[in-house]
Design an enzyme around this catalytic site. Structure first.
Site, PDB file in Angstrom:
ATOM      1  N   CYS A   1     -56.312  -6.501 -22.218  1.00 44.83           N
ATOM      2  CA  CYS A   1     -56.568  -5.351 -21.333  1.00 44.83           C
ATOM      3  C   CYS A   1     -55.822  -4.109 -21.817  1.00 44.83           C
ATOM      4  O   CYS A   1     -56.342  -2.991 -21.734  1.00 44.83           O
ATOM      5  CB  CYS A   1     -56.195  -5.694 -19.897  1.00 44.83           C
ATOM      6  SG  CYS A   1     -57.331  -6.897 -19.166  1.00 44.83           S
TER       7      CYS A   1
ATOM      8  N   ASN B   1     -60.694 -10.000 -11.055  1.00 40.71           N
ATOM      9  CA  ASN B   1     -60.925 -10.947 -12.155  1.00 40.71           C
ATOM     10  C   ASN B   1     -62.112 -11.836 -11.809  1.00 40.71           C
ATOM     11  O   ASN B   1     -62.359 -12.163 -10.640  1.00 40.71           O
ATOM     12  CB  ASN B   1     -59.663 -11.758 -12.499  1.00 40.71           C
ATOM     13  CG  ASN B   1     -59.006 -12.451 -11.317  1.00 40.71           C
ATOM     14  OD1 ASN B   1     -59.140 -12.004 -10.184  1.00 40.71           O
ATOM     15  ND2 ASN B   1     -58.308 -13.531 -11.570  1.00 40.71           N
ATOM     16  N   ILE B   2     -62.849 -12.193 -12.849  1.00 40.83           N
ATOM     17  CA  ILE B   2     -64.052 -13.018 -12.686  1.00 40.83           C
ATOM     18  C   ILE B   2     -63.915 -14.215 -13.618  1.00 40.83           C
ATOM     19  O   ILE B   2     -64.041 -14.068 -14.844  1.00 40.83           O
ATOM     20  CB  ILE B   2     -65.327 -12.208 -13.031  1.00 40.83           C
ATOM     21  CG1 ILE B   2     -65.401 -10.925 -12.177  1.00 40.83           C
ATOM     22  CG2 ILE B   2     -66.569 -13.066 -12.809  1.00 40.83           C
ATOM     23  CD1 ILE B   2     -66.505  -9.957 -12.591  1.00 40.83           C
TER      24      ILE B   2
ATOM     25  N   CYS C   1     -52.555  -8.070 -19.284  1.00 40.81           N
ATOM     26  CA  CYS C   1     -52.527  -8.897 -20.497  1.00 40.81           C
ATOM     27  C   CYS C   1     -52.775  -8.029 -21.727  1.00 40.81           C
ATOM     28  O   CYS C   1     -53.172  -6.864 -21.632  1.00 40.81           O
ATOM     29  CB  CYS C   1     -53.568 -10.019 -20.402  1.00 40.81           C
ATOM     30  SG  CYS C   1     -55.231  -9.521 -20.881  1.00 40.81           S
TER      31      CYS C   1
ATOM     32  N   CYS D   1     -60.693 -10.269 -16.991  1.00 33.22           N
ATOM     33  CA  CYS D   1     -59.592  -9.791 -16.138  1.00 33.22           C
ATOM     34  C   CYS D   1     -60.059  -8.644 -15.233  1.00 33.22           C
ATOM     35  O   CYS D   1     -61.038  -7.943 -15.539  1.00 33.22           O
ATOM     36  CB  CYS D   1     -58.455  -9.262 -16.992  1.00 33.22           C
ATOM     37  SG  CYS D   1     -57.513 -10.517 -17.857  1.00 33.22           S
TER      38      CYS D   1
ATOM     39  N   GLU E   1     -58.690  -5.756 -14.733  1.00 31.00           N
ATOM     40  CA  GLU E   1     -58.585  -4.444 -15.372  1.00 31.00           C
ATOM     41  C   GLU E   1     -59.825  -4.139 -16.201  1.00 31.00           C
ATOM     42  O   GLU E   1     -60.378  -3.038 -16.170  1.00 31.00           O
ATOM     43  CB  GLU E   1     -57.358  -4.390 -16.301  1.00 31.00           C
ATOM     44  CG  GLU E   1     -56.036  -4.590 -15.601  1.00 31.00           C
ATOM     45  CD  GLU E   1     -55.606  -6.049 -15.516  1.00 31.00           C
ATOM     46  OE1 GLU E   1     -56.464  -6.925 -15.292  1.00 31.00           O
ATOM     47  OE2 GLU E   1     -54.408  -6.308 -15.671  1.00 31.00           O
TER      48      GLU E   1
HETATM   49  N1  THU Z   1     -55.635 -11.857 -14.964  1.00 31.15           N
HETATM   50  C1  THU Z   1     -56.091 -10.611 -14.700  1.00 31.15           C
HETATM   51  O1  THU Z   1     -57.162 -10.420 -14.110  1.00 31.15           O
HETATM   52  N2  THU Z   1     -55.346  -9.560 -15.107  1.00 31.15           N
HETATM   53  C2  THU Z   1     -54.121  -9.653 -15.693  1.00 31.15           C
HETATM   54  O2  THU Z   1     -53.530  -8.648 -16.046  1.00 31.15           O
HETATM   55  C3  THU Z   1     -53.511 -10.975 -15.907  1.00 31.15           C
HETATM   56  C4  THU Z   1     -54.424 -12.136 -15.692  1.00 31.15           C
HETATM   57  C5  THU Z   1     -56.416 -13.002 -14.490  1.00 31.15           C
HETATM   58  C6  THU Z   1     -57.105 -13.810 -15.540  1.00 31.15           C
HETATM   59  C7  THU Z   1     -57.248 -15.152 -14.840  1.00 31.15           C
HETATM   60  O3  THU Z   1     -58.421 -15.127 -14.047  1.00 31.15           O
HETATM   61  C8  THU Z   1     -56.056 -15.234 -13.916  1.00 31.15           C
HETATM   62  O4  THU Z   1     -55.569 -13.892 -13.792  1.00 31.15           O
HETATM   63  C9  THU Z   1     -54.936 -16.126 -14.415  1.00 31.15           C
HETATM   64  O5  THU Z   1     -54.599 -15.804 -15.729  1.00 31.15           O
END
Ligand code: THU
Length: 134
Positions: free
Chosen positions: A92, A42-43, A89, A53, A55
């Protein structure tokens, strides 16, 4: 590729997550039909809504390299080096729906006891809207 191996790569991807605001670091490993694996973290962004995210990072890397078919994605996440249950989420799931067959694409997660949970995209996005609905 074995499920354990793909999950191991997701853990490796997590090392490069950029999550200074939530502290919740996520890693994803996406297995393309070509046999290549694309890693993503995630960035986050100071303007929170601009966050991407893990994914989608993996999908966008792969699609921008010419990949169009995928077999599975492994996802791990949590705070402070711990792993928590981390289902993808809704945004994604919709991105997966664009490039993956809901009856064949697998999503691998780590459960609370570190057990492997394996879902079909159809189970996590039932009756989803996809390219063939347009
Ligand atoms: N996040 C993801 O990268 N993937 C997910 O499936 C759920 C949430 C990240 C987004 C954000 O940077 C952090 O997790 C908290 O929501």
């Amino acid at each position: 590729m074995r499920d354990e191996e793909l999950l191991g790569l997701a853990h490796r991807a997590r090392a490069h997550a950029y999550a200074p605001y939530s502290g919740f670091e996520v890693g994803a490993a996406l297995l393309a039909k070509s046999g290549k694996v694309y890693l993503g973290g995630n960035i986050e962004n100071a303007s929170y809504g601009a966050t991407n995210c893990a994914e989608r990072t993996a999908f966008f890397k792969a699609v921008s390299e010419g990949e169009r078919g995928f077999d599975a994605i492994a996802i791990v996440g949590g705070r402070g080096g711990e792993t928590a249950y981390c289902p993808p989420c809704g945004i994604c799931r919709q991105v997966m729906r664009e490039f993956c067959d809901p009856e064949e694409f697998y999503i691998l997660l780590e459960g609370e006891q570190k057990e492997i949970k394996r879902f079909l995209l159809r189970e996590l996005l039932p009756e989803g809207f996809g390219p063939e609905n347009l």
